[in-house]
Scaffold this motif. Structure first.
Motif, PDB file in Angstrom:
ATOM      1  N   THR B 166       1.088  -1.314  -0.136  1.00  0.00           N
ATOM      2  CA  THR B 166      -0.234   0.219  -0.051  1.00  0.00           C
ATOM      3  C   THR B 166       1.049   1.463  -0.238  1.00  0.00           C
ATOM      4  O   THR B 166       0.168   2.108   0.170  1.00  0.00           O
ATOM      5  CB  THR B 166      -0.476   0.105   1.179  1.00  0.00           C
ATOM      6  OG1 THR B 166      -0.477   0.169   2.420  1.00  0.00           O
ATOM      7  CG2 THR B 166      -2.226  -0.602   0.655  1.00  0.00           C
ATOM      8  N   PRO B 297      -6.464  -0.273   1.449  1.00  0.00           N
ATOM      9  CA  PRO B 297      -6.265  -1.441   0.599  1.00  0.00           C
ATOM     10  C   PRO B 297      -6.816  -0.652  -0.942  1.00  0.00           C
ATOM     11  O   PRO B 297      -7.984  -0.139  -0.807  1.00  0.00           O
ATOM     12  CB  PRO B 297      -6.902  -3.199   0.782  1.00  0.00           C
ATOM     13  CG  PRO B 297      -7.851  -2.006   1.307  1.00  0.00           C
ATOM     14  CD  PRO B 297      -7.362  -0.880   2.187  1.00  0.00           C
ATOM     15  N   LEU B 298      -5.711  -0.800  -2.344  1.00  0.00           N
ATOM     16  CA  LEU B 298      -6.526  -0.785  -3.411  1.00  0.00           C
ATOM     17  C   LEU B 298      -7.868  -0.917  -3.785  1.00  0.00           C
ATOM     18  O   LEU B 298      -8.718  -0.429  -4.032  1.00  0.00           O
ATOM     19  CB  LEU B 298      -5.666  -1.081  -4.052  1.00  0.00           C
ATOM     20  CG  LEU B 298      -5.394  -0.538  -5.933  1.00  0.00           C
ATOM     21  CD1 LEU B 298      -5.500   1.220  -5.559  1.00  0.00           C
ATOM     22  CD2 LEU B 298      -4.159  -0.931  -6.466  1.00  0.00           C
ATOM     23  N   ASN B 341      -1.496  -5.179  -3.749  1.00  0.00           N
ATOM     24  CA  ASN B 341      -2.141  -3.631  -3.629  1.00  0.00           C
ATOM     25  C   ASN B 341      -0.944  -2.634  -4.811  1.00  0.00           C
ATOM     26  O   ASN B 341      -1.534  -3.594  -5.709  1.00  0.00           O
ATOM     27  CB  ASN B 341      -1.965  -3.027  -2.367  1.00  0.00           C
ATOM     28  CG  ASN B 341      -2.868  -3.270  -1.650  1.00  0.00           C
ATOM     29  OD1 ASN B 341      -4.478  -2.707  -1.655  1.00  0.00           O
ATOM     30  ND2 ASN B 341      -2.257  -4.545  -0.443  1.00  0.00           N
TER      31      ASN B 341
END
Lengths: 113, 441
Positions: B166, B297-298, B341
């Motif tokens: 991240t 997180p993505l 991520n």
């Protein structure tokens, strides 16, 4: 009329935003009522000093220099600002009582050292 | 030779405001620019306390003039001045001694240079430094951006948590770069990669091997300790001493070292839980947990995926106009969950750009495991957009176009019901509304 003067030692403070002391006084019929009160603030802050002026219900603020933001705030709160004053604060207070203090005034005691 | 020279002519030729101050800190003379700046004429200002006339941040002015008058050294200081228009003007004050013909100090020349432009540039640069390379517009990142500048202005320890990939190291460095420590080292130590004796020597040095620890090397700077949960308990106690007392003993030595370092630690584990179970020092946890930053997180900032793709494509193709993605490749990239991520997304884009050879990126250029994972999710009925069929399939499409197609298709399938369309797309309703507006649908 309640007044607040930003002070530095015996003089009107040159910068409102860097002031640590303020004198409060009440003027009635051209005379200062009782002893002026001195208030110290914990750190130089234009915001704190402006807040103090509003809280104390002052009608007029006297200082050496004040930035436009604080000037506008005080004016918006119906407080008249007399800035640009150079000289001893006691002399400024006396001139206020005599309705004889103008912005940018250089008081007689200013050059006395 | 210069006896007949008028000092007023000299100071009026200087392209800055100049005030000549006597040994009692009173104004002796000002040039035209100083008159314009202060709103006071020479005749008004002469003999007045210079502090009252200048209204500068150098307060008390006498304190700043004293070393110039006592030792005869020039001094340069930055500050500001309140001008005649009630504006604060960032200024550089150059204070130079003035001597008479017998070498006696008789005053100080104060030259005031307006540095508004320079200060503005520095602020822009500092701001750019904070955000340099940081991408993302999603709401979940707004709190992080707000924290960045606040944390940079503090000196307290920071604990960053977030899943692997991240960008914890990236944000730690951004905090350092924007802090007062930016002129000093930023040292990154991964506590997972070194066994205890080596980690101890790395951090605190070793008398036996004449090794200087990085804590000392980073004096006045910042140490970033990633995977802090992997640090052995004995070293945690030692780190706590550094945080509490600013000093430590070099291992196997009676030598005490005083240091001034800021610690930024990072973890991808639940450090509170680990502390409760005794796997991490409670004292150190509370000492590190002064300022906390959580990196989402993505998958929780899916809106930012196109931005990252655009950035990585530009980086790996060596220019701004990288290859475009065909509709299916774009759909897969949008639908994939990215457990690794941003780091994983970066690797995927590098792979895709390399294999595409500069042409359009087709699904074949994506790593197999990515396409497979998305198709499996499609087959299991996941909301990955598998049923969506972009009308212009086969034509090279940019992200914006693909997204617009997906929204139109979802609205068509939901009979125009936006809540249902948002659900199909895996977005919040507010996200859909924003995107509808963006795509002018």
């Amino acid at each position: 009329m309640k007044v607040m003067i930003a002070v530095l030692k015996k003089d009107v403070a040159p910068r409102f935003d860097l002031t640590l002391e303020a004198v409060f006084a009440d003027i009635k019929r051209g005379k200062v009522q009782g002893e002026p009160r001195m208030i110290l603030i914990s750190r130089p802050s234009g915001e704190e000093l402006s807040g103090l002026a509003v809280k104390e219900g002052v009608d007029r603020v006297v200082c050496g220099g004040i930035d436009q933001v604080h000037h506008d705030f005080l004016t918006w709160k119906d407080i008249e600002v007399v800035d640009g004053v150079i000289g001893p604060w006691e002399e400024a207070l006396a001139a206020l009582a005599a309705s004889d203090l103008r912005p940018n005034a250089i008081l007689a005691g200013a050059s006395a050292g | 030779m210069f006896q007949d020279v008028d000092i007023s002519d000299i100071i009026n030729g200087i392209p800055s405001a100049v005030v000549i101050v006597d040994t009692s800190s009173r104004v002796a003379l000002m040039n035209d620019k100083a008159e314009a700046l202060t709103g006071r004429s020479n005749s008004e200002a002469a003999g007045l306390d210079a502090a009252q006339v200048l209204r500068s941040s150098l307060q008390p002015l006498q304190k700043h003039l004293a070393p110039v008058l006592k030792e005869g050294h020039s001094v340069v200081e930055d500050g500001d001045i309140l001008d005649r228009n009630r504006q604060l003007v960032p200024s550089r004050f150059s204070l130079a001694p003035i001597e008479d013909s017998k070498g006696r100090l008789i005053g100080v020349m104060v030259a005031i240079e307006d540095i508004t432009h320079q200060v503005k540039l520095e602020q822009e640069r500092a701001s750019a430094t904070i955000f340099e390379g940081i991408t993302g517009l999603s709401p979940s990142m707004q709190e992080v951006y707000d924290q960045l500048s606040v944390y940079a202005s503090s000196d307290a320890p920071v604990l960053i948590d977030g899943e692997t990939g991240t960008g914890k190291d990236f944000f730690a460095e951004a905090i350092h770069k924007a802090s007062r420590r930016s002129g000093y080292p930023f040292i990154n130590i991964n506590c997972r990669t070194l066994p205890e004796p080596l980690l101890e020597a790395e951090l605190f040095g070793s008398e036996d091997h004449d090794k200087t620890g990085v804590i000392r090397l980073a004096d006045h700077g910042t140490i970033f300790l990633s995977a802090i949960e992997e640090m052995p308990l004995a070293l945690q106690a030692k780190l706590l001493t550094v945080l509490d007392q600013g000093e430590y003993f070099v291992p196997n030595s009676t030598k005490k070292v005083a240091v001034d370092v800021r610690i930024i630690a990072a973890t991808s584990r639940d450090l509170e839980e680990l502390t409760r179970s005794g796997g991490f020092s409670e004292d150190l946890f509370y000492r590190l947990n002064v300022l906390r930053m959580h990196l989402p997180p993505l998958r929780e900032r899916a809106d930012d995926i196109p931005l990252f793709i655009e950035r990585f494509v530009a980086a790996f193709s060596g220019g701004d106009d990288g290859p475009s993605f065909d509709a299916e490749a774009a759909r897969i990239l949008k639908s994939y969950a990215y457990p690794g991520n941003i780091r994983e997304l970066r690797n995927i884009i590098e792979h895709a750009v390399t294999l595409s050879g500069g042409g359009q990126v087709r699904v074949e250029a994506l790593p197999d495991y990515v396409s497979r994972a998305v198709r499996q999710a499609d087959a299991a009925g996941g909301v990955s957009g598998g049923e969506l069929t972009p009308s212009a399939a086969g034509r090279p499409m940019k992200w914006d176009e693909v997204e617009k197609e997906m929204i139109i298709e979802a609205l068509r399938k939901s009979g125009g019901r936006r809540s249902e369309a948002a659900k199909m797309l895996g977005w919040a309703r507010s996200t859909l509304y924003r995107k509808l507006k963006h795509h002018d649908i």
